[in-house]
Design a protein around this motif. Structure first.
Motif, PDB file in Angstrom:
ATOM      1  N   HIS A   1      22.079   1.874  13.935  1.00 35.11           N
ATOM      2  CA  HIS A   1      20.923   2.328  13.169  1.00 35.11           C
ATOM      3  C   HIS A   1      19.787   2.680  14.124  1.00 35.11           C
ATOM      4  O   HIS A   1      19.575   1.984  15.111  1.00 35.11           O
ATOM      5  CB  HIS A   1      20.421   1.231  12.227  1.00 35.11           C
ATOM      6  CG  HIS A   1      21.433   0.694  11.281  1.00 35.11           C
ATOM      7  ND1 HIS A   1      21.506   1.108   9.969  1.00 35.11           N
ATOM      8  CD2 HIS A   1      22.407  -0.236  11.441  1.00 35.11           C
ATOM      9  CE1 HIS A   1      22.492   0.446   9.370  1.00 35.11           C
ATOM     10  NE2 HIS A   1      23.048  -0.363  10.235  1.00 35.11           N
TER      11      HIS A   1
ATOM     12  N   PRO B   1      15.929   5.460  14.289  1.00 34.06           N
ATOM     13  CA  PRO B   1      15.251   6.682  13.855  1.00 34.06           C
ATOM     14  C   PRO B   1      15.598   7.847  14.764  1.00 34.06           C
ATOM     15  O   PRO B   1      16.166   7.682  15.845  1.00 34.06           O
ATOM     16  CB  PRO B   1      13.765   6.304  13.980  1.00 34.06           C
ATOM     17  CG  PRO B   1      13.747   5.317  15.110  1.00 34.06           C
ATOM     18  CD  PRO B   1      15.011   4.522  14.968  1.00 34.06           C
ATOM     19  N   GLN B   2      15.239   9.046  14.323  1.00 36.58           N
ATOM     20  CA  GLN B   2      15.388  10.209  15.182  1.00 36.58           C
ATOM     21  C   GLN B   2      14.598   9.974  16.463  1.00 36.58           C
ATOM     22  O   GLN B   2      13.453   9.546  16.430  1.00 36.58           O
ATOM     23  CB  GLN B   2      14.882  11.465  14.469  1.00 36.58           C
ATOM     24  CG  GLN B   2      15.716  11.888  13.277  1.00 36.58           C
ATOM     25  CD  GLN B   2      17.122  12.325  13.658  1.00 36.58           C
ATOM     26  OE1 GLN B   2      17.356  12.845  14.743  1.00 36.58           O
ATOM     27  NE2 GLN B   2      18.075  12.107  12.766  1.00 36.58           N
TER      28      GLN B   2
ATOM     29  N   ARG C   1      20.084   6.896  19.651  1.00 36.69           N
ATOM     30  CA  ARG C   1      21.414   6.695  19.063  1.00 36.69           C
ATOM     31  C   ARG C   1      22.471   7.588  19.701  1.00 36.69           C
ATOM     32  O   ARG C   1      23.539   7.123  20.118  1.00 36.69           O
ATOM     33  CB  ARG C   1      21.382   6.975  17.558  1.00 36.69           C
ATOM     34  CG  ARG C   1      20.544   6.010  16.737  1.00 36.69           C
ATOM     35  CD  ARG C   1      20.507   6.454  15.282  1.00 36.69           C
ATOM     36  NE  ARG C   1      19.815   7.738  15.135  1.00 36.69           N
ATOM     37  CZ  ARG C   1      20.139   8.665  14.255  1.00 36.69           C
ATOM     38  NH1 ARG C   1      21.166   8.487  13.457  1.00 36.69           N
ATOM     39  NH2 ARG C   1      19.447   9.785  14.162  1.00 36.69           N
TER      40      ARG C   1
ATOM     41  N   ASP D   1      25.192  10.727  13.608  1.00 36.69           N
ATOM     42  CA  ASP D   1      24.426  11.257  12.477  1.00 36.69           C
ATOM     43  C   ASP D   1      25.280  11.414  11.219  1.00 36.69           C
ATOM     44  O   ASP D   1      25.369  12.499  10.636  1.00 36.69           O
ATOM     45  CB  ASP D   1      23.812  12.598  12.876  1.00 36.69           C
ATOM     46  CG  ASP D   1      22.716  13.050  11.925  1.00 36.69           C
ATOM     47  OD1 ASP D   1      22.219  12.202  11.157  1.00 36.69           O
ATOM     48  OD2 ASP D   1      22.368  14.248  11.937  1.00 36.69           O
TER      49      ASP D   1
ATOM     50  N   ALA E   1      20.426   7.164  10.587  1.00 38.49           N
ATOM     51  CA  ALA E   1      18.997   6.905  10.669  1.00 38.49           C
ATOM     52  C   ALA E   1      18.553   5.866   9.641  1.00 38.49           C
ATOM     53  O   ALA E   1      17.634   5.092   9.893  1.00 38.49           O
ATOM     54  CB  ALA E   1      18.212   8.199  10.482  1.00 38.49           C
TER      55      ALA E   1
ATOM     56  N   HIS F   1      12.579  -1.911  11.889  1.00 36.23           N
ATOM     57  CA  HIS F   1      13.977  -1.571  12.089  1.00 36.23           C
ATOM     58  C   HIS F   1      14.776  -2.743  12.634  1.00 36.23           C
ATOM     59  O   HIS F   1      15.987  -2.763  12.544  1.00 36.23           O
ATOM     60  CB  HIS F   1      14.102  -0.395  13.068  1.00 36.23           C
ATOM     61  CG  HIS F   1      13.463   0.859  12.577  1.00 36.23           C
ATOM     62  ND1 HIS F   1      14.130   1.798  11.850  1.00 36.23           N
ATOM     63  CD2 HIS F   1      12.189   1.308  12.692  1.00 36.23           C
ATOM     64  CE1 HIS F   1      13.314   2.800  11.560  1.00 36.23           C
ATOM     65  NE2 HIS F   1      12.140   2.522  12.045  1.00 36.23           N
TER      66      HIS F   1
END
Length: 254
Positions: A43, A45-46, A50, A178, A210, A234
């Protein structure tokens, strides 16, 4: 000790894994253990690192010096070529994007030709051949026709096609970036189910999303391992399962 009692081999073992770029930290440090045949969900965020982490695990990116990283029993980055032969990637923007103007059969034939020795001619891919090759990925979902043009496929079939192309090399590890590019959550359940099916056949899968509550919102045969690449909410305790991993990543990371 009997064979049934033998511990499950470790597909990925990372200690102090990190990557820095010109703008600072890309990801890490990460300590991680993933069993062979396990599904792990990353997991973040952009811009949270990742994609870079997954590419590192697949031997496509070099981490910072000093990291202890073992993938499929091979030390990285020293044995990158060995890992690249045994690990496949899918879903990465700019890497395995599909040409929307060609047919499914053309893409499959191109991939098979790339995997074959240079002297071996790869024949046109028939529907029966494609169904045999892609069946483990598509499962109960009908595979597309080989004469279908890629831009006519919906987002689920595009994702599964990218995954099917990746598995043509019979990898032991597949990293999928993604997954939430399949935007509808009901349809994304099908993708997760097919990734789980691959692990049931012994393939290790590491996939990224995400959304923070991805695992909670879907149905699983076996709860996946979770890895959180972010700070703040997060990485809060209520989001992390007992076997999850949290790794701090600055907001400016890519």
């Amino acid at each position: 000790m009997t064979a049934q009692q033998q511990p499950t081999p470790t597909a990925v073992r990372a200690r102090g894994l990190s990557l820095h770029g010109k703008r600072g930290v890309v990801y890490g440090p990460v300590d991680l253990d993933i069993e062979a045949g396990e599904l792990a969900v990353v997991h973040g965020p952009q811009g949270g690192g990742r994609s870079s982490l997954l590419l590192t695990l697949a031997g496509r990116m070099k981490p910072d010096a000093g990291a202890d990283l073992l993938v499929l029993g091979e030390p990285l980055p020293r044995c990158r070529r060995a890992v690249q032969r045994r690990a496949a990637i899918a879903g990465f923007a700019g890497i395995d994007d599909l040409d929307g103007s060609v047919t499914v059969g053309v893409l499959v034939r191109e991939r098979l030709a790339w995997l074959a020795p240079w002297y071996r001619r790869v024949p046109r891919v028939t529907q029966a051949t494609f169904e045999r090759l892609a069946g483990p990925v598509y499962g109960p979902r009908p595979v597309p026709r080989v004469d279908s043009v890629v831009w006519d496929l919906d987002e689920v079939d595009v994702m599964l096609l990218r995954l099917a192309l990746a598995t043509l090399q019979a990898p032991e590890l597949v990293v999928v970036d993604d997954v939430d590019q399949v935007h509808d959550s009901v349809r994304r359940q099908l993708v997760w189910s097919r990734l789980e099916a691959l692990t049931g056949a012994g393939t290790t899968v590491v996939a990224s999303v995400a959304s923070l509550d991805e695992v909670r919102r879907f149905t699983w045969t076996r709860a996946p391992r979770q890895v959180f690449l972010a700070t703040g909410p997060h990485a809060t305790a209520e989001l992390a399962a007992p076997d999850s991993v949290s790794a701090a990543t600055p907001a400016h990371a890519r």
